[in-house]
Design an enzyme around this catalytic site. Structure first.
Site, PDB file in Angstrom:
ATOM      1  N   GLY A   1      -0.330 -13.704  -6.652  1.00 44.77           N
ATOM      2  CA  GLY A   1      -0.566 -14.503  -5.451  1.00 44.77           C
ATOM      3  C   GLY A   1      -2.044 -14.616  -5.131  1.00 44.77           C
TER       4      GLY A   1
ATOM      5  N   GLY B   1       2.370  -6.761  -9.222  1.00 46.73           N
ATOM      6  CA  GLY B   1       2.303  -7.979 -10.027  1.00 46.73           C
ATOM      7  C   GLY B   1       2.399  -9.232  -9.177  1.00 46.73           C
ATOM      8  N   ASP B   2       3.350  -9.253  -8.242  1.00 47.08           N
ATOM      9  CA  ASP B   2       3.493 -10.400  -7.344  1.00 47.08           C
ATOM     10  C   ASP B   2       2.249 -10.574  -6.474  1.00 47.08           C
ATOM     11  OD1 ASP B   2       6.055 -11.014  -8.214  1.00 47.08           O
ATOM     12  OD2 ASP B   2       7.033  -9.896  -6.609  1.00 47.08           O
ATOM     13  N   SER B   3       1.764  -9.462  -5.938  1.00 46.52           N
ATOM     14  CA  SER B   3       0.602  -9.525  -5.044  1.00 46.52           C
ATOM     15  C   SER B   3      -0.635 -10.031  -5.762  1.00 46.52           C
ATOM     16  CB  SER B   3       0.323  -8.143  -4.439  1.00 46.52           C
ATOM     17  OG  SER B   3       1.433  -7.693  -3.702  1.00 46.52           O
TER      18      SER B   3
END
Length: 173
Positions: A143, A138-140
């Site tokens: 980003g 999710g973070d990747s």
């Protein structure tokens, strides 16, 4: 210029500087030597007016992009939001649930947002609970969506001279 900030303690350092093998002469990781090459880094305490004044001064000089991942409204509370800084700056705002909507004010972390967005229910085995992926997907992905949005906004700024706000939500990514 990369600006990092510390909201917990003035001596907190970027973890990349300590990963893997350290140069015995400087105590800096070889990973940081690659990742941080040609960067100028500063630490600013945004809880203090002097820190916020420094950011305003830098923003009125030579800032193209501001990337932030606070809950919506935090930067505005410090008078550092898109309306407070020059209008040609491109903003990448990454949060758990986006800048607007019923959950916008909730803090968002990859593990919670991946579950809330439905990804965790797709990962694992049918007869067992969901499995956490090996990376913070999710973070990747948020980003990457933020970065792609910045590139598109910078291209548009070449024509219009105006900045834009890119809103990337972990749950939507």
């Amino acid at each position: 210029m990369m600006i990092t900030h510390s909201l917990t303690h003035s001596l907190v350092r970027d973890p990349l500087r300590h990963l893997r093998d350290l140069d015995p002469n400087t105590g800096t990781s070889l990973w940081w030597r690659t990742y941080g090459r040609n960067r100028q880094c500063i630490t600013v305490d945004l809880r203090k007016e002097a820190g916020r004044d420094l950011i305003r001064q830098i923003a009125h000089g030579s800032v193209d992009v501001v990337c932030e991942n606070f809950r919506p409204g935090v930067m505005e509370g410090w008078r550092l939001g898109p309306e407070d800084l020059p209008g040609n700056i491109v903003w990448s705002r990454i949060s758990g649930y986006g800048q607007t909507g019923p959950k916008a004010q909730f803090p968002g972390y990859a593990s919670v947002c991946e579950a809330n967005g439905g990804f965790r229910s797709l990962n694992g085995y049918p007869d067992r609970p969901p499995v956490r992926p090996n990376i913070s997907l999710g973070d990747s992905l948020a980003g990457l969506h933020g970065a792609f949005g910045v590139v598109m906004a910078l291209l548009e700024r070449q024509k219009s001279g105006r900045g834009q706000v890119v809103d990337a939500a972990i749950t939507e990514s």
